[in-house]
Structure formats: C-alpha cells, structure tokens
Design a protein around this motif. Structure first.
Motif, PDB file in Angstrom:
ATOM      1  N   ASN A  68      -5.399  -3.888  -1.138  1.00 41.08           N
ATOM      2  CA  ASN A  68      -4.643  -4.081  -0.084  1.00 41.08           C
ATOM      3  C   ASN A  68      -4.065  -5.538  -0.159  1.00 41.08           C
ATOM      4  OD1 ASN A  68      -3.153  -4.570   1.765  1.00 41.08           O
ATOM      5  ND2 ASN A  68      -4.644  -3.782   3.473  1.00 41.08           N
TER       6      ASN A  68
ATOM      7  N   ARG B 128      -7.098 -11.131   2.776  1.00 41.49           N
ATOM      8  CA  ARG B 128      -7.441 -10.524   4.126  1.00 41.49           C
ATOM      9  C   ARG B 128      -6.738 -12.330   4.766  1.00 41.49           C
ATOM     10  NH1 ARG B 128      -6.751  -5.612   5.503  1.00 41.49           N
ATOM     11  NH2 ARG B 128      -6.968  -5.960   7.994  1.00 41.49           N
TER      12      ARG B 128
ATOM     13  N   TRP C  78       0.463  -1.170  -0.090  1.00 39.50           N
ATOM     14  CA  TRP C  78       0.220   0.402   0.070  1.00 39.50           C
ATOM     15  C   TRP C  78       0.465   1.080  -0.255  1.00 39.50           C
ATOM     16  CZ3 TRP C  78      -4.180  -0.751   3.995  1.00 39.50           C
ATOM     17  CH2 TRP C  78      -5.341   0.029   4.053  1.00 39.50           C
TER      18      TRP C  78
HETATM   19  O1  X2X Z   1      -5.709  -1.569  10.241  1.00 37.75           O
HETATM   20  C1  X2X Z   1      -5.570  -2.724   9.002  1.00 37.75           C
HETATM   21  O2  X2X Z   1      -5.523  -3.368   9.408  1.00 37.75           O
HETATM   22  C2  X2X Z   1      -5.141  -2.324   7.373  1.00 37.75           C
HETATM   23  C3  X2X Z   1      -3.695  -1.701   7.807  1.00 37.75           C
HETATM   24  O3  X2X Z   1      -5.264  -3.352   7.366  1.00 37.75           O
HETATM   25  C4  X2X Z   1      -6.243  -0.585   7.168  1.00 37.75           C
HETATM   26  O4  X2X Z   1      -5.266  -0.552   7.695  1.00 37.75           O
HETATM   27  C5  X2X Z   1      -7.103  -1.876   6.861  1.00 37.75           C
END
Ligand code: X2X
Length: 358
Positions: A153, A156, A42
């Motif tokens: 990003n 997850r 990012w």
């Molecule tokens: O807080 C998080 O986990 C991060 C860095 O991935 C985000 O800002 C969504």
C-alpha cells in the motif's frame, strides 16, 4: 473370479475418477476482498492479479475483486476471520488490518523503524526477502490461511487541515482518524495527538464533515485517488510506517486448485507485486518505478504524486533524515513496548535484514 476382480477394479477406478472430477470442479467465481476502492493503487493491483489469473487459466479461475471492504460490511479488521471461515476466498490484505489478530504483523508499523534507514524501500524489500519476512509468512500461515505473495500500500503520510507539522510538538492535540488497530492509538497518543478509530468505509464521510483534523495514508495509493486536498491542506511526508499488502487465500480453496493452477496463481501474484510496488513507489524512488510501469505499458496519468498534491493547493513537507530522527526518538517508548508484543526475535531479525540491505 477373475472377471469379478476386474469389475471391482473398474468400479474403484470409476470412484477415483469421480473423486478427482469433484475436486477439479472449480467455483464459478472466487471472491477477492479489497478494503479501499477500485481506483486506489491497492485496488488496481487486485484487478491486475485477477485479470492475470483469468487470462493465464483461460477463464478456468475467475477471481472477482470486491472493493470498499464490502465483504466485511466495512469492518476491515474482520477480514482474516472471514478468509479463515471461507466466506472470502482470496484477500489482498494489509498487515494493518490483520495485525490485531496476528501480532507479528505490527512489525512494519513500528514507528519510524523502517524510515530511519538510508533507503526505506530497500529496507522494506530486505525484510520481505529475508529471515524476518519468512517469519511473517509463517505467522500468517499459522492461522490456517495460504500466503501467496507480497505487495504494497505504501509508506503512510499524514494529511491535515492544520499545519504544517515539522516537529513532534506540532502534533499536540491533533484529532486524527486512524483504523481500529491498537498500535496506532499508542503512536499518536505518545505524540500528544488525539487518535480516533474509524473504519475506512466511514472515514471519507468523516473528512467531509470535518470531524477530524486529519488522517494518515499513502500518497500514491490512497491520498491522490481520494483527492484528499478537498479536506486537508498539509501533507507531512515523514514515512512513519508502511503497510505491506499480501495476497492470501482460504486454505481449502487453495488446496483444491491443481498444482499447475497454483503455479499460475503464484506467478500472477509475483507480477502483481512488481506492479503494486511500482504504483506505490512512483515519484519516490530514483525512477525505477516509472521505468517499470512504462516497460509493461501501464504508466498512470499522474507520475508525480507529491506534485499533484501541490498543484491542488497542498503544502507538502518533505522530511529530511534529521526531522525523521527527532520523531524516531520521540516514539522510542512505543517501539520498546511493541517489540515485546511482536517478539524481540522477529524485530532483531528485521534489523539484521535491513542492515544487510544493499
Ligand atoms: O484504513 C486505511 O487507512 C487503509 C485503507 O489504508 C487500510 O485499510 C489499512
């Protein structure tokens, strides 16, 4: 009379010139907000964008990334507010951090909604390029900010000190750090875990102190650069949700750029989307990301992120479609409940877009 008239015309013209000179007077620095650090995928995407704009405008537009959520004093979910107010000029924002205020942005956080497709990256792209993506852009712009372009990003994945996690029952009692966004609390509570809302700016200290058993973040973008193996031994690669990133600007700041400069900014965002997505997908697609990064001369040192976790002692559980389906079924109530909040029309449009993904 005639002379008076031409003088008046001259005066009006001069005023006009002054006015256009004033709007063309750009700031010496534009602040670009980024929640994680400079070495995250990012962060690197933000730097890529800022460099591109600086180069292509011959230094006329100087965008400076501010990493680590410092423009929000760590409070990542107040970013939208500060962009609207003009305290922040640009943000490379995550849907997760803006979804508390823009309910539509919870779409890609619907648990296993995208992962339960044959190709999760194609499904993601189909949303962004399709009708549902347009609806998301409109929802963002309705708050009064300018939407500039998408990035990523990543999907997850869960990292934990206890494990491995192979089925929904393994989640019972796990104390997990999540960011302060309501849908996360619902997902992890439904799975029987114990979610803790902590800002990213404080999360790493929390991991060091062992106040949680784990956390969830993308492997390439966050888990490898933060060397998550220092605290966690298991990576659960279940792709349960994704946070797309998007470039955005304060509307007044955007409107003050000349059309030529706006075009440059849009072009740089389009290039940054390709770069950011390649960083996010590297090692997880059929090789396209690596090929692209090689082509633009930006191959990172680590090209096999899961292998990097394993090299550092972690056990990586790579989910099969059958394992994902079990979690998909276990989280149905969250999807049903949040579909009502997000808007059934948007969710339906996304389903259509994903179905058409080739
Ligand atoms: O807080 C998080 O986990 C991060 C860095 O991935 C985000 O800002 C969504």
């Amino acid at each position: 009379m005639n002379r008076l008239f031409s003088r008046a015309l001259l005066a009006i013209a001069a005023l006009g010139l002054c006015a256009s000179a004033a709007t063309a007077a750009y700031k010496t620095e534009y602040k670009l907000s980024v929640v994680p650090g400079a070495t995250s995928g990012w962060g690197q995407t933000a730097t890529f964008f800022a460099d591109c704009v600086r180069e292509k405008t011959g230094g006329r537009i100087n965008i400076k990334p501010y990493f680590g959520a410092q423009l929000m004093a760590g409070k990542q979910t107040s970013e939208l507010l500060l962009v609207r107010r003009g305290a922040i000029d640009f943000a490379l924002a995550s849907t997760i951090n803006w979804s508390p205020q823009i309910k539509e942005l919870n779409l890609t956080a619907l648990p296993f909604f995208i992962a339960n497709n044959p190709d999760r990256y194609k499904a993601m792209d189909a949303i962004e390029k399709g009708k549902s993506g347009k609806m998301l852009e409109q929802a963002i712009e309705k708050t009064g900010v300018k939407f500039i372009g998408w990035s990523e990003n990543g999907f997850r994945e869960l990292t934990t000190s206890k494990g491995p996690i192979e089925k929904p029952e393994d989640m019972k009692g796990m104390k997990l750090r999540v960011c302060g966004t309501p849908i996360f609390i619902d997902i992890f509570s439904t799975l029987g875990a114990n979610p803790q809302a902590i800002n990213w700016s404080e999360a790493v200290t929390g991991f060091q102190q062992g106040i949680v058993d784990g956390q969830e973040n993308p492997t390439n973008g966050i888990n490898v650069p933060t060397k998550v193996w220092q605290w966690h031994k298991y990576s659960t690669d279940w792709h349960y949700m994704i946070d797309p990133l998007f470039f955005t600007a304060n509307k007044k700041v955007w409107d003050e750029f000349s059309p030529e400069d706006q075009k440059i900014i849009l072009e740089c965002a389009a290039a940054a989307e390709l770069y950011g997505k390649a960083l996010s997908r590297l090692g997880n697609d059929q090789g396209q990301a690596l090929e692209y990064l090689k082509k633009i001369g930006k191959t990172p040192a680590i090209t096999d992120p899961q292998g990097e976790l394993e090299k550092n002692g972690m056990t990586v559980t790579r989910y099969t479609p059958e394992m994902i389906k079990k979690f998909y079924d276990a989280t149905k109530s969250v999807r049903d409940d949040w579909t009502k909040k997000i808007g059934p029309d948007l969710v339906k449009a996304a389903e259509e877009d994903m179905k058409n993904a080739k």
